[in-house]
Enzyme design. Structure first.
Site, PDB file in Angstrom:
ATOM      1  N   ASP A  13     -16.409 -75.786  28.403  1.00  0.00           N
ATOM      2  CA  ASP A  13     -17.479 -76.139  29.350  1.00  0.00           C
ATOM      3  C   ASP A  13     -17.010 -76.045  30.800  1.00  0.00           C
ATOM      4  O   ASP A  13     -15.819 -75.923  31.068  1.00  0.00           O
ATOM      5  CB  ASP A  13     -18.019 -77.549  29.046  1.00  0.00           C
ATOM      6  CG  ASP A  13     -16.914 -78.557  28.721  1.00  0.00           C
ATOM      7  OD1 ASP A  13     -15.762 -78.319  29.115  1.00  0.00           O
ATOM      8  OD2 ASP A  13     -17.217 -79.587  28.093  1.00  0.00           O
ATOM      9  N   ASN A  53     -19.046 -91.590  24.277  1.00  0.00           N
ATOM     10  CA  ASN A  53     -20.394 -91.594  23.696  1.00  0.00           C
ATOM     11  C   ASN A  53     -20.491 -90.661  22.479  1.00  0.00           C
ATOM     12  O   ASN A  53     -21.585 -90.341  22.023  1.00  0.00           O
ATOM     13  CB  ASN A  53     -21.442 -91.198  24.745  1.00  0.00           C
ATOM     14  CG  ASN A  53     -21.262 -89.780  25.248  1.00  0.00           C
ATOM     15  OD1 ASN A  53     -20.388 -89.046  24.785  1.00  0.00           O
ATOM     16  ND2 ASN A  53     -22.083 -89.369  26.203  1.00  0.00           N
ATOM     17  N   HIS A  92     -19.631 -87.472  22.314  1.00  0.00           N
ATOM     18  CA  HIS A  92     -19.910 -86.050  22.551  1.00  0.00           C
ATOM     19  C   HIS A  92     -18.697 -85.174  22.267  1.00  0.00           C
ATOM     20  O   HIS A  92     -17.559 -85.619  22.368  1.00  0.00           O
ATOM     21  CB  HIS A  92     -20.449 -85.799  23.974  1.00  0.00           C
ATOM     22  CG  HIS A  92     -19.448 -85.910  25.084  1.00  0.00           C
ATOM     23  ND1 HIS A  92     -19.832 -86.045  26.403  1.00  0.00           N
ATOM     24  CD2 HIS A  92     -18.095 -85.897  25.109  1.00  0.00           C
ATOM     25  CE1 HIS A  92     -18.760 -86.099  27.166  1.00  0.00           C
ATOM     26  NE2 HIS A  92     -17.698 -86.009  26.411  1.00  0.00           N
ATOM     27  N   GLU A 144     -24.181 -83.846  24.786  1.00  0.00           N
ATOM     28  CA  GLU A 144     -24.449 -85.274  24.940  1.00  0.00           C
ATOM     29  C   GLU A 144     -25.340 -85.775  23.804  1.00  0.00           C
ATOM     30  O   GLU A 144     -25.967 -84.974  23.099  1.00  0.00           O
ATOM     31  CB  GLU A 144     -25.151 -85.513  26.286  1.00  0.00           C
ATOM     32  CG  GLU A 144     -24.345 -85.039  27.498  1.00  0.00           C
ATOM     33  CD  GLU A 144     -23.077 -85.860  27.765  1.00  0.00           C
ATOM     34  OE1 GLU A 144     -22.495 -86.428  26.830  1.00  0.00           O
ATOM     35  OE2 GLU A 144     -22.653 -85.918  28.932  1.00  0.00           O
TER      36      GLU A 144
HETATM   37  P1  PGA Z   1     -10.989 -87.337  27.928  1.00  0.00           P
HETATM   38  O1  PGA Z   1     -12.383 -86.618  27.708  1.00  0.00           O
HETATM   39  O2  PGA Z   1      -9.974 -86.548  27.147  1.00  0.00           O
HETATM   40  O3  PGA Z   1     -10.736 -87.244  29.387  1.00  0.00           O
HETATM   41  O4  PGA Z   1     -11.109 -88.724  27.424  1.00  0.00           O
HETATM   42  C1  PGA Z   1     -12.792 -86.258  26.438  1.00  0.00           C
HETATM   43  C2  PGA Z   1     -14.218 -85.767  26.433  1.00  0.00           C
HETATM   44  O5  PGA Z   1     -15.071 -86.279  27.184  1.00  0.00           O
HETATM   45  O6  PGA Z   1     -14.514 -84.853  25.652  1.00  0.00           O
END
Ligand code: PGA
Length: 263
Positions: A67, A136, A138, A143
């Site tokens: 992304d 959350n 995702h 999302e």
């Molecule tokens: P993080 O993000 O590794 O910074 O916790 C993970 C994500 O949001 O996919």
């Protein structure tokens, strides 16, 4: 889904890097799906070490990132393009034309999404997809509520994601409100998937996606539908799993389990 609980983040990072390195040894021209965020940082550092000290060769590797924020140029310090070059690509012998990330500043993002999907297909699909998970639930920027059949597209960020990712910006107001992201359907087409999670902030989403129902509200739960997924978690991220003892038993009796493939 193979769930492996690992004592700490350092060991989790080493195991992650080793799985990626094994994939590159097996197929020097592997197509890797890569992720950004705090979680993969340790694994990227270990891959850089493996390149410098053990000659791990990235020259034929092709990468597709999950992304990118909409509106950020590749040179913006908050962009995922910048993150990837700073944290891994510039330290290994990857060939720049083999690096693919969605571009946040293209004139026609929708056409760009179709182009991105076509590039993945042109390279024969993703051999190994690395994923983190959001608090959350995702995967990438899919999302809660995202279709489990979704393809690369524009997605509006969840309020919780904006809050979680504010640490990468000077101010929460600077976090872009939308992104270009591979879809859940795109991710599920990878031949093998490795999801990594660390820390107590991920404990609830890990329990939900591993042991809860398949639901668009926890997009990582779609991985239950994929036949070759490995989940590496540290103790804190695994804290809310109900079947922890079972996963640990398998981890600790690997040789016995492998003698009985039906197990
Ligand atoms: P993080 O993000 O590794 O910074 O916790 C993970 C994500 O949001 O996919």
């Amino acid at each position: 889904m193979e769930v492996i609980i690992i004592p700490d983040y350092q060991e989790l990072s080493r195991r992650t890097a080793r799985m990626i390195a094994d994939q590159i040894h097996l197929k020097p021209g592997s197509v890797l799906g890569l992720a950004t965020g705090s979680t993969p940082l340790g694994a990227y550092q270990e891959l850089v070490r493996l390149h410098r000290e053990e000659g791990l060769d990235f020259s034929k590797v092709v990468t597709f990132n999950l992304d990118e924020y909409l509106g950020l140029s590749p040179r913006h310090p908050g962009s995922y393009n910048h993150f990837m070059w700073e944290n891994i690509f510039k330290h290994v012998n990857i060939s720049p034309p083999n690096v693919y990330l969605p571009e946040g500043t293209v004139d026609d993002p929708e056409a760009h999404c179709s182009w991105y999907e076509a590039q993945i297909a042109k390279h024969g699909g993703i051999d190994l997809q690395l994923l983190g998970i959001g608090s959350n639930g995702h995967i990438a920027f899919n999302e809660p509520g995202s279709s489990l059949a979704s393809r690369t597209r524009l997605k509006t960020l969840d309020q919780r994601t904006i809050k979680d990712n504010a640490r990468f910006f000077d101010d929460a107001e600077e976090v872009p409100r939308s992104a270009i992201t591979m879809g859940v359907g795109t991710i599920l087409e990878a031949r093998r998937i490795l999801l990594i999670a660390s820390g107590e902030a991920k404990a609830a989403s890990c329990a939900d996606f591993i042991e809860g129902p398949v639901s668009t509200l926890v997009t990582a739960s779609a991985l239950q539908l994929h036949a070759d997924v490995v989940v590496l978690l540290d103790e804190e991220a695994a804290a809310k799993l109900e079947r922890k003892e079972y996963y640990n038993w398998i981890r600790d009796h690997k040789s016995e389990v492998q003698k009985h493939p039906g197990a």
